[in-house]
Design a protein around this motif. Sequence first.
Motif, PDB file in Angstrom:
ATOM      1  N   ALA A 267       0.829  -1.207   0.000  1.00 17.92           N
ATOM      2  CA  ALA A 267       0.000   0.000   0.000  1.00 17.92           C
ATOM      3  C   ALA A 267       0.863   1.257   0.000  1.00 17.92           C
ATOM      4  O   ALA A 267       0.531   2.254  -0.644  1.00 17.92           O
ATOM      5  N   VAL A 268       1.983   1.219   0.713  1.00 14.11           N
ATOM      6  CA  VAL A 268       2.873   2.385   0.793  1.00 14.11           C
ATOM      7  C   VAL A 268       3.652   2.568  -0.501  1.00 14.11           C
ATOM      8  O   VAL A 268       3.750   3.679  -1.037  1.00 14.11           O
ATOM      9  N   LEU A 269       4.207   1.490  -1.037  1.00 12.36           N
ATOM     10  CA  LEU A 269       5.094   1.593  -2.197  1.00 12.36           C
ATOM     11  C   LEU A 269       4.339   1.725  -3.513  1.00 12.36           C
ATOM     12  O   LEU A 269       4.857   2.305  -4.466  1.00 12.36           O
ATOM     13  N   THR A 320      -5.645   0.216   2.306  1.00 10.75           N
ATOM     14  CA  THR A 320      -4.800   1.199   2.992  1.00 10.75           C
ATOM     15  C   THR A 320      -5.518   1.783   4.189  1.00 10.75           C
ATOM     16  O   THR A 320      -4.946   1.908   5.287  1.00 10.75           O
ATOM     17  N   GLU A 321      -6.784   2.130   3.997  1.00 11.31           N
ATOM     18  CA  GLU A 321      -7.554   2.707   5.099  1.00 11.31           C
ATOM     19  C   GLU A 321      -7.727   1.709   6.238  1.00 11.31           C
ATOM     20  O   GLU A 321      -7.743   2.089   7.412  1.00 11.31           O
ATOM     21  N   ALA A 322      -7.800   0.431   5.889  1.00 14.43           N
ATOM     22  CA  ALA A 322      -8.052  -0.581   6.911  1.00 14.43           C
ATOM     23  C   ALA A 322      -6.797  -0.944   7.705  1.00 14.43           C
ATOM     24  O   ALA A 322      -6.887  -1.250   8.887  1.00 14.43           O
ATOM     25  N   VAL A 323      -5.629  -0.912   7.065  1.00 14.44           N
ATOM     26  CA  VAL A 323      -4.433  -1.433   7.734  1.00 14.44           C
ATOM     27  C   VAL A 323      -3.443  -0.365   8.149  1.00 14.44           C
ATOM     28  O   VAL A 323      -2.475  -0.655   8.860  1.00 14.44           O
ATOM     29  N   LEU A 329       1.115   5.624   8.356  1.00 12.89           N
ATOM     30  CA  LEU A 329       1.358   5.769   6.916  1.00 12.89           C
ATOM     31  C   LEU A 329       2.543   6.698   6.659  1.00 12.89           C
ATOM     32  O   LEU A 329       3.416   6.405   5.826  1.00 12.89           O
ATOM     33  N   ALA A 330       2.601   7.816   7.375  1.00 11.89           N
ATOM     34  CA  ALA A 330       3.717   8.757   7.212  1.00 11.89           C
ATOM     35  C   ALA A 330       5.035   8.100   7.610  1.00 11.89           C
ATOM     36  O   ALA A 330       6.066   8.298   6.950  1.00 11.89           O
ATOM     37  N   VAL A 331       5.018   7.323   8.685  1.00 15.49           N
ATOM     38  CA  VAL A 331       6.233   6.635   9.134  1.00 15.49           C
ATOM     39  C   VAL A 331       6.710   5.648   8.076  1.00 15.49           C
ATOM     40  O   VAL A 331       7.910   5.553   7.766  1.00 15.49           O
TER      41      VAL A 331
END
Length: 919
Positions: A267-269, A320-323, A329-331
């Motif tokens: 989700a981040v990448l 993304t919203e769930a996990v 997310l910023a970290v």
Amino acid sequence: MVLVQADAGMGKTSLLHAWAAAHHPREIRVACASGAEMEQDFAFSVLRQLAEPLLARTGHAGRERLLSGPAELASHALRAQGASEAGELPAEASLGLLHSLYWLMVHITDDGPVALVVDDVHWADVPSVRWLEYLARRLRGLPLLLVLAGRPEAGPQVEPLLDQIAQQPYCRTIELSGLGADSVARLVRASLGPAEPGFVAACAEATQGSPLLLGRLLRTLAGDKVTPTDDQAHVVEEFRGRILAGTVVKRLADQPEPVLRLVRALAVLGDGTAWHVTAELAGLGEARANELRRRLQHIGVLVPGEQARFDHPLVRAAVTEAVLGPVELAVEHARAAELLRRDGAADDLVAAHLLLAEPAGEAWRVAALRQAARTTRGRGAAETTVTYLRRALREPVSVDERGPLLLELAKDELQVDVAAARHHLAQASNALADPYSRAEAAYRLGTSLFLAHQHESALDVLGRAVEDLRHTDDGTGLAREVSWFLQAQMVLIGYDQLSTLPAARQLARRLWDYKLAGDTPGECVVLAALSGSAVTGDASAAVTNDLLDRALRGGLAGIDTSQILVSLAGLAFVATDRLDDAVAQFDQIADVGGRFGSFLMVSAAMTWQLLVHARRGQQLPLTTDFGYPGTTTEEGMESVRLAMTTLLGESLLERCDLPSATAALARDAGHDRAGWAWQGLAHLARARVNAARGNPAAALAVLQEYGAQETRAHVANLAMTPWRSRAAALHLLLGQRTDALQLATEELELAHRWGTERAIGLASRTLGTIQGGREGQALLHQAVDLLKRSPARLELARAQYDLAAALLRADQTDQARQTLSEALGLADACGSVLLAGQVRTALTALGVHPKPAPAPGPSFSLTQHRLLELVRAGHTDRQVAQALLLTPQDVTGLMEQIGRKQGTTSRAELARPTQPAGP
């Protein structure tokens, strides 16, 4: 153009794929691209996706051909890692990058029709969307189809550009509606078998006709072995509003922690990231991550295949919203940036994650963001560059680093946000320790303040920087050289307005005392700036010419990328009557403007070339509009507009079109915001309109007001604004002979001090007419002799007309008749209907039957006139379009308009050279 708009999951991507697949490459080349949520800050990402495959098909030689001429600068935007091998793109050139990219598309379509297809345009990077909007306004006449698909709501920077695209007259907007009842029924039956109406209706209502959601619902129902009967409709109701979250996310919640870590990393990448980086961010080995990827594919999070891609953006958003919460997310984005940096990922990829991370004060972050900024700066994407540097400024940086970072940011902001740039330049000036960096900040801030018409503030900033350098001496002479640039800028800015002119004159006098030879770039800049002060009466025409020759011999053109000094040199040559040299300078400005896509340079060159025509006496038959078909909103156009309307008004008066002249000169052309030299010319033209309308007192008041301003400022702009001679003639008309003689005598003294045949001849003519008698006639003879040696053909004809009147008063009829005949030939050749009519009347009174007046030719706009000049000089339509920043279709349309006015449809006839106006 086609703009497909619909919410997520409505089938936009499928529609584009189906359309693209249906076209054979031999019929039309289709280039596809897609915006991506994690790539919105990748400058020209979408552009490169579209252009690179088209360029690759042509081979190395073809690529060079497509990127030649005005498309040359486009190569900067296409370099994935910037343009370091070719150097940074100059700021002046980056403003014309869209123009260069347009010509790249023109060259590509020369090889056949092309379709550019962009999916998820709402996620496209801003530079690419800005280019698409620029291209959209210039598609007419090109074999090019632009197909864009996106959601109705985009980001705050992209949405206005998409709105402008949608408003173009050739854009067709398609809004995809939800699936109809029959379509839902067919899909339900194809998936679950014969379905009853109530069950089908429940499926349609639960999914709102979304193909994505319907497909997801039907797969879930099939997996749960639900029968499609009316009594099972309540099962469908349970999925309303949570088809994705209630299935994919619910299944994900039951997975072990390693799976959740992997999905967080994905989700981040985002899609397409190197798998080993994804595994490392998740804290997993690659083999274990691959095993878990197959599990995510099985439960519908990822699509099947070797690449890890979410099944749909809606799935990614829900997961993304769930996990991941906002803080987590910023970290994770911060961790991702560090991993990617260590892995050698592209600068903009690292920066994209840093933009989403909170500041942490790690030095490598600032370095990474500045490196990404250098990359995008090389591509000419100022907006993205500014985004990176503003984010870098949020990091805690040392005192030594903050000043250079502020200066770097401000330099890029000057292209996209001038107000912010001024703010950051002022901050940089206080934060920078290096005196040369402070000088650069002052130079750029001074220019910005000047463009904002804050002349006093600009001089104050520059003056402090000069004083700062006075105390800097590193033994190399660099401080002195930099100081020359700052002081030259002060002279240029100070002489632009009467309010700042006294201070600028004091500085100019100090600079005169140095007697610079022009041995360094800084000295050349000073010499060019001093030519501006010389023209205002500080020196003679001979001294002015010497200044210009020394400045140009030192390579002024190479120093002056913005062409401001080159323009000044050309205008100074106009004042000294070196008109061929002036034309050479203006042609250079036009050439640079055409290559850089600067409408300001191109329009200024056209206007200054019109000034040369006027100085020769040629009254071109121009209409009252500029005639440029595109939008013209560049900053700095005030002086150009005022100069054009002034020259046009004077020409209309010579052609006896008083109504049009009045209308042209009455327009608000930024009179108060233009340079005072152009204001002076405008005063002359407006006074002349008042006189032509039978109000000499009002005309005289306009000139006296301007004269009082000159007197207060202690200047004498005789070379460009000979207001005294016109005021003297009005005094004489009003019966005020003493005042007339005083002004005419004063102008003649100033003219001798200036030293050109034009100035002395014009002043001698005025004084001779007022003085009368034998002394007056002698002055008129002198005026004619002098003006014959000057390029001022119309002024010569006027002097001959006045001399003939004096000869008639002295009963020298034969000589008067001969002089009038010469004046008539000149007046007709110059296109002065007014003077030619006066001469014909005088000849008729002497019993002479002069040849009839030539039939008036059609009038053209300034753009049409310049286009015709280029065509007659042998330029092709394509070359004309490139030179004037027009599209090929624009040139075709303008040529058709010219042809209709001239009564011909043959380009060969239009291109046939005509005799130059004036003997």
